[in-house]
Design a protein around this motif. Structure first.
Motif, short mmCIF file in Angstrom:
data_model
loop_
_atom_site.label_atom_id
_atom_site.label_comp_id
_atom_site.label_asym_id
_atom_site.label_seq_id
_atom_site.Cartn_x
_atom_site.Cartn_y
_atom_site.Cartn_z
N TYR A 55 7.28 3.35 -7.00
CA TYR A 55 7.12 4.49 -6.08
C TYR A 55 6.08 5.46 -6.62
CZ TYR A 55 8.42 9.33 -4.86
OH TYR A 55 8.39 10.68 -4.53
N LYS A 64 2.31 4.62 -6.25
CA LYS A 64 1.64 4.84 -4.98
C LYS A 64 0.82 6.13 -4.99
CE LYS A 64 3.10 1.09 -3.40
NZ LYS A 64 2.13 -0.01 -3.34
N HIS A 99 -2.55 4.13 5.58
CA HIS A 99 -1.91 3.11 4.75
C HIS A 99 -1.41 3.68 3.43
CE1 HIS A 99 -0.99 -1.00 3.83
NE2 HIS A 99 -1.72 -0.99 2.74
N HIS A 100 -2.27 4.45 2.75
CA HIS A 100 -1.89 5.02 1.45
C HIS A 100 -0.79 6.07 1.62
CE1 HIS A 100 -4.45 3.32 -1.64
NE2 HIS A 100 -5.47 3.32 -0.78
N ALA A 110 2.51 4.41 2.51
CA ALA A 110 3.12 3.68 1.40
C ALA A 110 3.91 4.61 0.49
CB ALA A 110 2.04 2.95 0.60
N CYS A 121 7.17 5.38 2.40
CA CYS A 121 8.06 4.21 2.53
C CYS A 121 8.76 3.89 1.21
CB CYS A 121 7.26 3.00 3.00
SG CYS A 121 6.83 3.06 4.75
N PHE A 151 9.66 -5.34 -1.26
CA PHE A 151 8.36 -4.68 -1.32
C PHE A 151 7.93 -4.46 -2.76
CE2 PHE A 151 10.20 -3.54 2.77
CZ PHE A 151 9.19 -3.94 3.63
N ASN A 177 4.94 -7.09 -3.40
CA ASN A 177 3.71 -6.31 -3.45
C ASN A 177 3.15 -6.20 -4.86
OD1 ASN A 177 2.47 -3.07 -2.90
ND2 ASN A 177 1.86 -4.84 -1.71
N ASN A 213 10.11 1.85 7.21
CA ASN A 213 9.21 0.80 6.73
C ASN A 213 8.76 -0.11 7.87
OD1 ASN A 213 8.87 0.25 3.51
ND2 ASN A 213 10.69 1.48 3.92
N TYR A 215 6.26 1.74 9.98
CA TYR A 215 5.02 1.91 9.22
C TYR A 215 4.18 0.63 9.24
CZ TYR A 215 2.25 1.49 4.93
OH TYR A 215 1.27 1.22 4.02
N LYS A 231 -2.26 -1.57 0.53
CA LYS A 231 -1.10 -1.24 -0.29
C LYS A 231 0.19 -1.42 0.49
CE LYS A 231 -3.35 -0.15 -3.92
NZ LYS A 231 -4.60 -0.59 -3.51
N HIS A 232 1.22 -1.70 -0.28
CA HIS A 232 2.58 -1.84 0.25
C HIS A 232 2.63 -3.01 1.19
CE1 HIS A 232 6.58 -0.90 0.89
NE2 HIS A 232 6.44 -0.54 2.14
#
Length: 479
Positions: free
Chosen positions: A195, A198, A222-223, A226, A229, A244, A248, A393, A396, A478-479
């Motif tokens: 977490y 990110k 996106h960033h 993430a 989420c 994730f 990921n 999530n 997203y 990402k994510h």
């Protein structure tokens, strides 16, 4: 006797709540040395939960979005020219160090989560079967074994154990030394750092902007998304968040290794980049589907419940024996014994030992309370916070997935129309459409990636080309 089963069912409406309940508080990972699976170093509970305060990701995400918007406007105003710093050796080595760090960190997280999964996820071919596997994925607290989980009861506002053998801590929370479930086995530790990572990954966008490029709306979304989420998944200890973190981190380990090699102009087949993009897209599809599925799964677990009949008979039997002994010693003899046993009921021993299996009494094998096994249906998801994290999530990831579908459909239709003129088969058109869709997805996610970087490298010189080849493709999915 009944057996455990797995079924699909509609979720309880009470767990769909916005804003979600703040209960329970997130549980920090075990203290180092307390268990064999304890993390290598400790994290203060205040620091751990402080970082999970909702204001932290919201503030950082907003500052990030505002900053990117302002810098995009700056680059646009000055013709998207690379900043002077991006042409220096120090910038090049910073980019390399950034890539190496994220590659190593991601690999470390992937290995840690792999070990946690190996220790926690029950084999569907084992004694507990599929219900055991579902239980090990749905309930992340407690000890291993079907029915041995500890879950939070939102109605009673307390942690609950359905098994007499699984005890809570003195604070009424799952014991931090419990082993066999994902949270204590590694998700609490590796998930929290993932977490935090990110926030660090926004440097990818900074590198792109320094090269004179602009960050797309999709990349900014996106960033920022993430961050939120991963926060929701760890803050509310939502079961599917493990996927994730695990998947990921594995993809990121490969991606950042790829970018490190690219920075040094190591020739890498284009098919490798295409494969990484495909893996990322599959992650979107599978991850969102897997997370959503949790809201509709329920299963049965064996529960030890007090057998009042057996306990009463046990008590009556003990009383009869006691009184009979007194009566015998007082000289009443067999006459009083017959009367007492008749009052307690015939077949006493058979009734006590018959029916469901009787578990250990509250006071041990000699205690008064007896237990029998029943099968109780439980939902996979327990709290409104877990539900919120799941659907946050899912929502997203939906635009990212929709983007790929849009590219694919447009490309397929275009290729099909051309195929009608050029006698291209539908199979060939679909294959080309898929490639076009991946290329379009790469452009959106990776922001003028590797190919453009090498082209710029030729124009700016060999040293800068190395940096360009690396940095222009840094808007990772990402994510």
């Amino acid at each position: 006797m009944s057996s455990a089963t797995v079924q699909f069912s509609l979720p309880d409406s009470s767990i769909f709540q916005f804003p979600p309940s703040n209960e329970p508080e997130t549980l920090p990972p075990p203290i180092p040395g307390s268990t064999l699976s304890a993390p290598p170093f400790s994290i203060s509970a205040s620091v751990y939960n402080g970082a999970l305060d909702a204001r932290v990701p919201i503030t950082i995400a907003c500052v990030y979005a505002a900053t990117v918007t302002a810098l995009n406007a700056y680059n646009r105003k000055y013709g998207n020219k690379p900043w002077k710093i991006s042409k220096t050796k120090s910038f090049f080595w910073f980019v390399v160090a950034h890539n190496v760090f994220l590659a190593v960190y991601s690999g470390w997280t992937f290995v840690g989560m792999l070990r946690a999964l190996q220790k926690s996820v029950s084999n569907p071919m084992g004694p507990a079967g599929l219900p055991g596997t579902v239980d090990s994925l749905c309930k992340v607290h407690g000890i291993s074994g079907l029915g041995n989980a500890v879950a939070y009861n939102g109605t009673a506002s307390q942690w609950v154990s359905e098994s007499p053998s699984v005890l809570l801590s003195s604070a009424g929370t799952p014991d931090p030394t419990d082993l066999g479930r994902l949270w204590n086995e590694g998700l609490a530790f590796y998930g929290w750092f993932f977490y935090l990572s990110k926030f660090y990954e926004v440097l990818d966008t900074a590198i792109i902007i320094a090269k004179g490029k602009r960050s797309s709306t999709l990349q900014t979304y996106h960033h920022a998304g993430a961050m939120m989420c991963m926060w929701s998944g760890i803050r509310y200890m939502s079961p599917p968040i493990w996927m994730f973190v695990f998947v990921n981190s594995g993809i990121h380990a490969l991606m950042y290794t790829y970018y490190t090699l690219t920075a040094f102009s190591v020739p890498i087949p284009q098919s490798l980049k295409r494969s990484l993009t495909t893996m990322q897209i599959i992650q979107f599809l599978v991850g969102a589907s897997y997370a959503a599925l949790h809201s509709f799964v329920s299963y049965t677990i064996p529960v030890q419940v007090p057998d009042l009949t057996a306990s009463a008979q046990y008590t009556a039997s003990a009383a009869v024996s006691s009184v009979a002994a007194v009566a015998s010693s007082a000289g009443f003899g067999e006459l009083v014994k017959k009367f007492l046993f008749r009052a307690a009921g015939e077949g006493l021993a058979e009734n006590v030992n018959g029916g469901h299996s009787i578990g250990q009494g509250a006071k041990g094998s000699s205690g008064a309370i007896q237990y029998r096994t029943e099968y109780q249906t439980v939902q996979c998801i327990d709290t409104s916070g877990q539900t919120f994290a799941i659907w946050f999530n899912v929502f997203y990831l939906t635009p990212l997935t929709a983007l790929f579908v849009r590219f694919f459909v447009k490309s397929y239709l275009r290729r099909t129309q051309k195929g009608a003129k050029g006698h291209t088969t539908k199979h060939g058109a679909a294959e080309k459409a898929g490639k076009d869709a991946l290329k379009g997805m790469e452009r959106e996610i990776y922001m003028n990636g590797n190919t453009n970087g090498h082209a710029n490298g030729k124009a700016n010189g060999h040293a800068n080309g190395k940096a360009n080849g690396h940095t222009n493709g840094k808007a990772n999915g990402k994510h």
